[in-house]
Write a protein that holds these residues in place. Structure first.
Motif, PDB file in Angstrom:
ATOM      1  N   ALA A 195       0.848  -1.187   0.000  1.00 24.32           N
ATOM      2  CA  ALA A 195       0.000   0.000   0.000  1.00 24.32           C
ATOM      3  C   ALA A 195       0.884   1.238   0.000  1.00 24.32           C
ATOM      4  O   ALA A 195       1.993   1.223   0.539  1.00 24.32           O
ATOM      5  N   PRO A 196       0.412   2.331  -0.594  1.00 25.56           N
ATOM      6  CA  PRO A 196       1.204   3.556  -0.578  1.00 25.56           C
ATOM      7  C   PRO A 196       1.432   4.026   0.856  1.00 25.56           C
ATOM      8  O   PRO A 196       0.561   3.891   1.703  1.00 25.56           O
ATOM      9  N   ASP A 197       2.597   4.569   1.097  1.00 24.76           N
ATOM     10  CA  ASP A 197       2.927   5.042   2.429  1.00 24.76           C
ATOM     11  C   ASP A 197       3.015   6.557   2.405  1.00 24.76           C
ATOM     12  O   ASP A 197       3.921   7.124   1.808  1.00 24.76           O
ATOM     13  N   ARG A 224       0.188  -4.847   9.739  1.00 28.44           N
ATOM     14  CA  ARG A 224      -0.553  -5.687   8.802  1.00 28.44           C
ATOM     15  C   ARG A 224       0.082  -7.066   8.777  1.00 28.44           C
ATOM     16  O   ARG A 224       1.286  -7.198   8.580  1.00 28.44           O
ATOM     17  N   GLN A 225      -0.743  -8.084   8.964  1.00 25.48           N
ATOM     18  CA  GLN A 225      -0.268  -9.458   8.922  1.00 25.48           C
ATOM     19  C   GLN A 225      -0.963 -10.166   7.767  1.00 25.48           C
ATOM     20  O   GLN A 225      -2.183 -10.160   7.683  1.00 25.48           O
ATOM     21  N   VAL A 285      -1.430 -13.790   5.805  1.00 28.28           N
ATOM     22  CA  VAL A 285      -1.267 -15.232   5.868  1.00 28.28           C
ATOM     23  C   VAL A 285      -2.109 -15.837   4.757  1.00 28.28           C
ATOM     24  O   VAL A 285      -3.309 -15.600   4.678  1.00 28.28           O
ATOM     25  N   ASP A 286      -1.495 -16.591   3.879  1.00 27.31           N
ATOM     26  CA  ASP A 286      -2.172 -17.253   2.766  1.00 27.31           C
ATOM     27  C   ASP A 286      -2.976 -16.273   1.916  1.00 27.31           C
ATOM     28  O   ASP A 286      -4.102 -16.551   1.512  1.00 27.31           O
ATOM     29  N   GLY A 287      -2.433 -15.079   1.678  1.00 32.07           N
ATOM     30  CA  GLY A 287      -3.092 -14.105   0.818  1.00 32.07           C
ATOM     31  C   GLY A 287      -4.213 -13.327   1.490  1.00 32.07           C
ATOM     32  O   GLY A 287      -4.875 -12.535   0.855  1.00 32.07           O
ATOM     33  N   VAL A 288      -4.433 -13.529   2.783  1.00 35.65           N
ATOM     34  CA  VAL A 288      -5.466 -12.800   3.524  1.00 35.65           C
ATOM     35  C   VAL A 288      -4.760 -11.883   4.513  1.00 35.65           C
ATOM     36  O   VAL A 288      -4.013 -12.349   5.374  1.00 35.65           O
ATOM     37  N   CYS A 289      -4.978 -10.578   4.403  1.00 37.36           N
ATOM     38  CA  CYS A 289      -4.305  -9.605   5.256  1.00 37.36           C
ATOM     39  C   CYS A 289      -5.275  -9.052   6.297  1.00 37.36           C
ATOM     40  O   CYS A 289      -6.430  -8.780   5.988  1.00 37.36           O
ATOM     41  N   THR A 290      -4.777  -8.891   7.515  1.00 36.70           N
ATOM     42  CA  THR A 290      -5.561  -8.328   8.600  1.00 36.70           C
ATOM     43  C   THR A 290      -4.707  -7.333   9.361  1.00 36.70           C
ATOM     44  O   THR A 290      -3.481  -7.364   9.298  1.00 36.70           O
ATOM     45  N   LEU A 291      -5.376  -6.425  10.095  1.00 35.06           N
ATOM     46  CA  LEU A 291      -4.691  -5.495  10.977  1.00 35.06           C
ATOM     47  C   LEU A 291      -4.736  -6.048  12.388  1.00 35.06           C
ATOM     48  O   LEU A 291      -5.767  -6.536  12.842  1.00 35.06           O
ATOM     49  N   ALA A 292      -3.621  -5.975  13.072  1.00 35.45           N
ATOM     50  CA  ALA A 292      -3.550  -6.447  14.451  1.00 35.45           C
ATOM     51  C   ALA A 292      -2.651  -5.508  15.235  1.00 35.45           C
ATOM     52  O   ALA A 292      -1.871  -4.746  14.662  1.00 35.45           O
ATOM     53  N   LYS A 293      -2.765  -5.558  16.561  1.00 38.69           N
ATOM     54  CA  LYS A 293      -1.885  -4.752  17.398  1.00 38.69           C
ATOM     55  C   LYS A 293      -0.454  -5.210  17.192  1.00 38.69           C
ATOM     56  O   LYS A 293      -0.178  -6.403  17.070  1.00 38.69           O
ATOM     57  N   ALA A 294       0.452  -4.236  17.146  1.00 41.48           N
ATOM     58  CA  ALA A 294       1.860  -4.562  16.955  1.00 41.48           C
ATOM     59  C   ALA A 294       2.394  -5.256  18.191  1.00 41.48           C
ATOM     60  O   ALA A 294       2.055  -4.900  19.313  1.00 41.48           O
ATOM     61  N   ARG A 295       3.218  -6.245  17.962  1.00 41.30           N
ATOM     62  CA  ARG A 295       3.853  -6.945  19.081  1.00 41.30           C
ATOM     63  C   ARG A 295       5.036  -6.124  19.562  1.00 41.30           C
ATOM     64  O   ARG A 295       5.764  -5.531  18.760  1.00 41.30           O
ATOM     65  N   PRO A 296       5.275  -6.081  20.859  1.00 38.57           N
ATOM     66  CA  PRO A 296       6.441  -5.334  21.371  1.00 38.57           C
ATOM     67  C   PRO A 296       7.729  -5.928  20.805  1.00 38.57           C
ATOM     68  O   PRO A 296       7.864  -7.138  20.680  1.00 38.57           O
TER      69      PRO A 296
END
Length: 129
Positions: free
Chosen positions: A41-43, A110-111, A113-124
């Motif tokens: 995605a554009p940044d 953004r994570q 997995v198998d072509g499916v992207c999701t937003l999740a809280k960043a891990r420390p």
């Protein structure tokens, strides 16, 4: 020209598979499509929120100033609008998207997995840059 859009069905969906020979597109080959990562995605984010707000102040100042100065200077005042687009890194909407990206940087990741992207809280301890 025939356009073929292929989408991965949900895992729990029970849809019949279509054999490659059953497709009627003339340019279709029987080789499976190459797996590729989703396009980046554009940044539009800046290094920090104050820096991004300063860019917005410069951009909006140039836009408002160029429009306000038209009665005094004439159409030449509109020459201040292109530098505003450089400050925004595009249009004002791009600046707003960048503000949201700058604020969420380090908090969300953004994570994929198998072509499916999701937003999740960043891990420390992970770097999102």
């Amino acid at each position: 020209m025939t356009t073929l859009n292929i989408a991965k069905p949900p895992e729990d969906a029970k849809t019949p598979a279509i054999a490659p020979s059953a497709m009627s597109a003339p340019s279709m080959t029987s080789a499976p499509p190459a797996a590729s990562a989703p396009p980046a995605a554009p940044d539009f984010a800046s290094k920090s929120v104050p820096r991004h707000l300063a860019r917005g102040l410069i951009g909006f100042g140039l836009i408002i100033g160029s429009i306000a100065m038209v009665p005094v200077v004439g159409p030449a005042a509109l020459l201040a609008a292109p530098p505003a687009l450089v400050a925004f890194r595009g249009c004002p909407t791009c600046w707003m998207v960048g503000l949201a990206q700058t604020i969420s940087r380090g908090r969300l990741e953004r994570q994929c997995v198998d072509g499916v992207c999701t937003l999740a809280k960043a891990r420390p301890g992970t770097d999102t840059d």
